[in-house]
Every structure is written in structure tokens, then in C-alpha cells.
Design a protein around this motif. Structure first.
Motif, PDB file in Angstrom:
ATOM      1  N   LEU A 230       0.840  -1.208   0.000  1.00  0.00           N
ATOM      2  CA  LEU A 230       0.000   0.000   0.000  1.00  0.00           C
ATOM      3  C   LEU A 230       0.871   1.252   0.000  1.00  0.00           C
ATOM      4  O   LEU A 230       0.587   2.230  -0.707  1.00  0.00           O
ATOM      5  CB  LEU A 230      -0.924   0.017   1.221  1.00  0.00           C
ATOM      6  N   ALA A 231       1.967   1.233   0.778  1.00  0.00           N
ATOM      7  CA  ALA A 231       2.857   2.401   0.862  1.00  0.00           C
ATOM      8  C   ALA A 231       3.572   2.646  -0.463  1.00  0.00           C
ATOM      9  O   ALA A 231       3.595   3.774  -0.975  1.00  0.00           O
ATOM     10  CB  ALA A 231       3.871   2.190   1.989  1.00  0.00           C
ATOM     11  N   ILE A 232       4.116   1.590  -1.046  1.00  0.00           N
ATOM     12  CA  ILE A 232       4.935   1.732  -2.266  1.00  0.00           C
ATOM     13  C   ILE A 232       4.082   2.175  -3.455  1.00  0.00           C
ATOM     14  O   ILE A 232       4.508   2.988  -4.269  1.00  0.00           O
ATOM     15  CB  ILE A 232       5.670   0.399  -2.563  1.00  0.00           C
ATOM     16  N   THR A 233       2.855   1.653  -3.534  1.00  0.00           N
ATOM     17  CA  THR A 233       1.996   2.014  -4.669  1.00  0.00           C
ATOM     18  C   THR A 233       1.180   3.271  -4.393  1.00  0.00           C
ATOM     19  O   THR A 233       0.640   3.872  -5.315  1.00  0.00           O
ATOM     20  CB  THR A 233       0.986   0.881  -4.963  1.00  0.00           C
ATOM     21  N   GLY A 234       1.032   3.640  -3.126  1.00  0.00           N
ATOM     22  CA  GLY A 234       0.179   4.780  -2.776  1.00  0.00           C
ATOM     23  C   GLY A 234      -1.299   4.453  -2.893  1.00  0.00           C
ATOM     24  O   GLY A 234      -2.151   5.349  -2.869  1.00  0.00           O
ATOM     25  N   LYS A 235      -1.658   3.144  -2.966  1.00  0.00           N
ATOM     26  CA  LYS A 235      -3.070   2.734  -3.140  1.00  0.00           C
ATOM     27  C   LYS A 235      -3.929   3.081  -1.930  1.00  0.00           C
ATOM     28  O   LYS A 235      -5.146   3.145  -2.015  1.00  0.00           O
ATOM     29  CB  LYS A 235      -3.140   1.225  -3.402  1.00  0.00           C
ATOM     30  N   SER A 236      -3.302   3.254  -0.784  1.00  0.00           N
ATOM     31  CA  SER A 236      -4.040   3.607   0.431  1.00  0.00           C
ATOM     32  C   SER A 236      -3.109   4.506   1.249  1.00  0.00           C
ATOM     33  O   SER A 236      -1.900   4.309   1.229  1.00  0.00           O
ATOM     34  CB  SER A 236      -4.382   2.312   1.176  1.00  0.00           C
ATOM     35  N   PRO A 237      -3.681   5.497   1.965  1.00  0.00           N
ATOM     36  CA  PRO A 237      -2.801   6.498   2.596  1.00  0.00           C
ATOM     37  C   PRO A 237      -2.144   6.016   3.887  1.00  0.00           C
ATOM     38  O   PRO A 237      -2.326   6.608   4.951  1.00  0.00           O
ATOM     39  CB  PRO A 237      -3.761   7.666   2.851  1.00  0.00           C
ATOM     40  N   VAL A 238      -1.364   4.933   3.806  1.00  0.00           N
ATOM     41  CA  VAL A 238      -0.698   4.446   5.027  1.00  0.00           C
ATOM     42  C   VAL A 238       0.531   5.291   5.361  1.00  0.00           C
ATOM     43  O   VAL A 238       0.954   5.346   6.519  1.00  0.00           O
ATOM     44  CB  VAL A 238      -0.290   2.948   4.945  1.00  0.00           C
ATOM     45  N   VAL A 239       1.097   5.974   4.343  1.00  0.00           N
ATOM     46  CA  VAL A 239       2.273   6.813   4.598  1.00  0.00           C
ATOM     47  C   VAL A 239       1.798   8.168   5.103  1.00  0.00           C
ATOM     48  O   VAL A 239       0.998   8.845   4.461  1.00  0.00           O
ATOM     49  CB  VAL A 239       3.121   6.966   3.314  1.00  0.00           C
ATOM     50  N   ARG A 240       2.268   8.528   6.298  1.00  0.00           N
ATOM     51  CA  ARG A 240       1.777   9.747   6.966  1.00  0.00           C
ATOM     52  C   ARG A 240       2.543  10.992   6.553  1.00  0.00           C
ATOM     53  O   ARG A 240       2.064  12.097   6.736  1.00  0.00           O
ATOM     54  CB  ARG A 240       1.866   9.606   8.481  1.00  0.00           C
ATOM     55  N   LYS A 241       3.799  10.818   6.076  1.00  0.00           N
ATOM     56  CA  LYS A 241       4.531  11.994   5.610  1.00  0.00           C
ATOM     57  C   LYS A 241       5.557  11.575   4.561  1.00  0.00           C
ATOM     58  O   LYS A 241       6.027  10.426   4.556  1.00  0.00           O
ATOM     59  CB  LYS A 241       5.194  12.726   6.776  1.00  0.00           C
ATOM     60  N   PHE A 242       5.887  12.532   3.685  1.00  0.00           N
ATOM     61  CA  PHE A 242       6.838  12.278   2.599  1.00  0.00           C
ATOM     62  C   PHE A 242       8.023  13.242   2.724  1.00  0.00           C
ATOM     63  O   PHE A 242       7.833  14.349   3.249  1.00  0.00           O
ATOM     64  CB  PHE A 242       6.146  12.466   1.246  1.00  0.00           C
ATOM     65  N   PRO A 243       9.222  12.910   2.261  1.00  0.00           N
ATOM     66  CA  PRO A 243       9.590  11.606   1.734  1.00  0.00           C
ATOM     67  C   PRO A 243       9.576  10.535   2.826  1.00  0.00           C
ATOM     68  O   PRO A 243       9.699  10.853   4.002  1.00  0.00           O
ATOM     69  CB  PRO A 243      11.024  11.834   1.211  1.00  0.00           C
ATOM     70  N   MET A 244       9.398   9.293   2.392  1.00  0.00           N
ATOM     71  CA  MET A 244       9.333   8.175   3.348  1.00  0.00           C
ATOM     72  C   MET A 244      10.179   7.021   2.818  1.00  0.00           C
ATOM     73  O   MET A 244      10.218   6.771   1.611  1.00  0.00           O
ATOM     74  CB  MET A 244       7.865   7.724   3.497  1.00  0.00           C
ATOM     75  N   VAL A 245      10.848   6.353   3.724  1.00  0.00           N
ATOM     76  CA  VAL A 245      11.459   5.057   3.419  1.00  0.00           C
ATOM     77  C   VAL A 245      10.498   4.010   3.962  1.00  0.00           C
ATOM     78  O   VAL A 245      10.244   3.975   5.176  1.00  0.00           O
ATOM     79  CB  VAL A 245      12.861   4.935   4.074  1.00  0.00           C
ATOM     80  N   PRO A 246       9.899   3.168   3.092  1.00  0.00           N
ATOM     81  CA  PRO A 246       8.934   2.176   3.580  1.00  0.00           C
ATOM     82  C   PRO A 246       9.646   0.993   4.263  1.00  0.00           C
ATOM     83  O   PRO A 246      10.883   0.969   4.330  1.00  0.00           O
ATOM     84  CB  PRO A 246       8.216   1.741   2.309  1.00  0.00           C
ATOM     85  N   GLY A 247       8.842   0.023   4.675  1.00  0.00           N
ATOM     86  CA  GLY A 247       9.423  -1.170   5.306  1.00  0.00           C
ATOM     87  C   GLY A 247       9.036  -1.244   6.767  1.00  0.00           C
ATOM     88  O   GLY A 247       9.677  -0.639   7.613  1.00  0.00           O
TER      89      GLY A 247
END
Ligand code: NDP
Length: 330
Positions: free
Chosen positions: A49-66
Motif C-alpha cells: 500500500l505504501a509503495i503504490t500509494g493505493k491507500s494512505p498508510v504513509v503519513r509523511k513524505f519523503p518516506m522510506v517504507p518497510g
């Protein structure tokens, strides 16, 4: 310089994922910081979800997922940890609101880390990853509620996914009769090899059903949500226990109270992200004890950071079998 998957937003609001060179100075500051040289991370549904942006799980950008990683302490401002300690991390908002593990280095709060179980390698820990740890949280919840192998069959939904695969393996190893619900006809053999005694087509569960159905399950590990979770509750035996940890099929829950008030069914929510340190250590100790190394390697496949970006899209399509481990130095 080190490499990490780096997420930014483009002008249209879409998420852009790339492998980028970063410096240690760019890692986020945090109280009680521990910088970890990451050995392995993984691709979970949430990472997809984070890598594709399909759902707003990332709260701030830039972000390193994982959302999880295993590695070695490289620098520390935390009294519990010293350089060279082998550690693992799951959750705590890492990869969502704080830079995560799809990176050769991660700087996190030392409070979020636990010691790597000595009998498991870093690679084995991440082959298990958040999925295996969540599966174990479900199993511990069933045990706490008194569900034993003598009570009857356990249904595992989303069976061929990460959580499902580990749930089958752990439960069958403990002597439970496991029935696996899957949408993948080509993975029946794999699921039987993990210990499933019967395979059901996931269509049976994913279409709307009656509020009360024939009683069958002593317990359920549900990773799918929506109609699947509703049907699982409706077909759980009197006094049975349903653990709900996922939403691969949807966030909704079209359910009535009938299973709870007429059959005494319990519905237990499972959260791995903010679980206490005690709960985490208990789950990881049980994983180290209950899982066979051959099963761990059978469930996992290894990719590098660049390949992980593509897999992030695939995991949302439900086409991945088992777990994807990311060798961040590969
Ligand atoms: P995976 O993508 O590995 O597995 C999910 C599985 O669900 C798929 O393999 C597929 O299995 C099934 N599935 C996919 N799409 C659908 C659909 N539309 N309808 C029904 N079944 C579907 O994910 P994980 O195993 O890593 O995670 C499973 C769920 O658990 C996710 O929703 C994830 O967000 C959640 N999760 C929650 C945690 C918590 O703390 N509560 C921690 C970790 C995960 P099959 O083809 O075999 O049916």
C-alpha cells in the motif's frame, strides 16, 4: 552513502518509488536513537500500500517504507543496546510515519527493538517477519481463549498469503486440524505441504451469507475481513473464537450480532503494530520454538530493493505466495 527505497509524491499526488542513495545524516532523529545496519526487510501488504500509494498508510513524505527489519546495531544512544547487538523490529509506525527497513540503514527508537531470537538467523526472522509474528499473535489469542486441538477444526483465510501460510504451519504443528480457504487453485499442494488437511475455495466465504450458518469452526484466523470474516463468524461453533487481523478482502464487516448472542462466539482483534514488548517477545520466542527451519525457507523467497518495488504492486493483487524477504544489500 547507502541505498534505500525512497517514496515521494508527484505533482498529481501519486506516489513515486525509487531506489535512492542516502547518507547517514539524512536518517531521521529520534529520542533514544539506535542506528541499525539492516540485513533483511520484507514486503508486507502494508508495504505494498505504501509503495503504490493505493491507500494512505504513509503519513509523511519523503518516506522510506518497510514495516519490519532485522539487523545489527551500528550506533546507539539507548542504554539497552550496544554496537553489534542483533535486533529485530516490527511495526511501531515504522515505514508509515517514521523511516523504515527497506534500506541498508535505519534509525529508530531503541524502545521499538527486541533482541533477535538466538536460534533464528536474520534471514529466518524476516522470512517469518510481521506476517509470521501476526499469525503467532492469532494463535496465542486462540490458546488464551482455551481453544485446543480437541475442540475441532480451525479455518485459516487468505491461506496462501504471508499470515495465512504461517498460521497453517504453526497450527498444524501444534496438532490442530486446519482448513485453508484460498483463491489460488495452483497452491493447493503448497497449502497441504504446510499442514492444511482440507482446502476450500475462497468464493464460498467472500459472497454474502446468512447471519447464522452450519456450525463448523472451533477457531478462525481471518486475514481477509469483509464477507469472509462475517461468514466465518456465522459458521463458528458454539463458544468458538474468531481472530481478525486483516483486510485483504475489504475493510467492511457486514455482520449481525447473532453469532455472538446466540452462540457465544468471541471475535478477537489482533494488532501487531503497537503490541507491547512482552507480547512481542513471547510471540517471537514461540516462533523460534514452534516453526521448523525447512518450513520457514519454503514459505519465503528473496528479492533485492529494486525488485521489491515491483513486488509491492503484486502483493496487493493477491498473487504472491507466502513471504517476500528483501535482501537490502543484495
Ligand atoms: P498477503 O498479501 O501475503 O496475503 C493476503 C491473502 O489474502 C492473499 O494471498 C490471498 O490469499 C487473500 N486475498 C487477497 N485478496 C483477496 C480478496 N479480494 N478476497 C479474499 N482474499 C483475498 O498479505 P499478508 O498475509 O501479509 O497480510 C494479510 C492481511 O493481514 C492484510 O490485510 C494485512 O494488512 C493484514 N495484516 C495485519 C496485521 C495486524 O497487525 N493486524 C499485521 C500483518 C498483516 P488466497 O489467494 O490464498 O485466498
Amino acid at each position: 552513502m547507502f541505498k534505500a527505497i525512497y517514496l515521494t509524491k508527484n505533482d498529481d499526488g501519486g506516489t513515486v518509488a525509487e531506489v535512492k542513495d542516502l547518507t547517514e545524516a539524512e536518517l531521521p532523529e529520534i529520542e533514544g536513537a539506535v542506528t541499525v545496519a539492516v540485513d533483511y526487510s520484507t514486503i508486507n501488504f502494508k508495504d505494498g500500500l505504501a509503495i503504490t500509494g493505493k491507500s494512505p498508510v504513509v503519513r509523511k513524505f519523503p518516506m522510506v517504507p518497510g514495516i519490519d527489519f532485522a539487523g545489527i546495531v551500528h550506533a546507539t544512544n539507548h542504554p539497552k543496546w550496544k554496537i553489534g547487538d542483533e535486533v529485530i523490529l516490527n511495526g511501531w509506525g515504522v515505514g508509515e510515519s517514521h523511516w523504515g527497513g527497506l534500506s541498508q540503514y535505519a534509525r529508530v527508537s531503541g524502545d521499538w527493538l527486541i533482541s533477535k531470537p538466538t536460534s533464528l538467523s536474520s534471514k529466518e526472522c524476516m522470512s517469518i517477519g510481521t506476517a509470521g509474528y501476526t499469525a503467532m499473535l492469532c494463535v496465542l489469542a486462540l490458546e488464551r481463549s482455551g481453544v485446543t486441538p480437541q475442540h475441532g477444526e480451525i479455518l485459516v483465510t487468505g491461506a496462501s498469503g504471508g499470515v495465512g501460510s504461517f498460521a497453517i504451519s504453526i497450527l498444524s504443528g501444534l496438532g490442530y486440524q486446519v482448513v485453508a480457504s484460498t483463491g489460488k487453485k495452483n497452491e493447493h499442494e503448497f497449502l497441504v505441504s504446510l499442514g492444511a488437511k482440507e482446502i476450500m475455495d475462497r468464493e464460498i466465504f467472500s459472497t454474502p451469507g446468512k447471519p447464522l450458518q452450519k456450525e463448523r469452526w472451533a477457531g478462525v484466523v481471518d486475514t481477509v475481513g469483509s464477507n469472509t470474516l462475517a461468514n466465518a463468524c456465522a459458521s463458528t461453533k458454539y463458544g468458538g473464537v474468531v481472530t481478525a487481523c486483516g483486510l485483504a478482502g475489504g475493510m467492511d464487516l457486514p455482520l449481525t450480532v447473532a453469532p455472538f448472542i446466540l452462540r457465544g462466539v468471541s471475535l478477537i482483534g489482533i494488532d501487531s503494530v503497537m503490541a507491547s514488548k512482552d507480547v512481542r517477545e513471547k510471540a517471537w520466542n514461540r516462533l523460534a520454538k514452534d516453526l521448523k527451519p525447512s518450513v520457514i525457507s519454503e514459505i519465503a523467497k528473496v528479492v533485492n530493493l529494486q525488485e521489491a518495488i515491483e513486488i509491492g504492486g503484486d502483493i496487493l493483487k493477491g498473487v504472491i505466495r507466502g513471504r517476500v524477504v528483501v535482501d537490502v544489500n543484495g
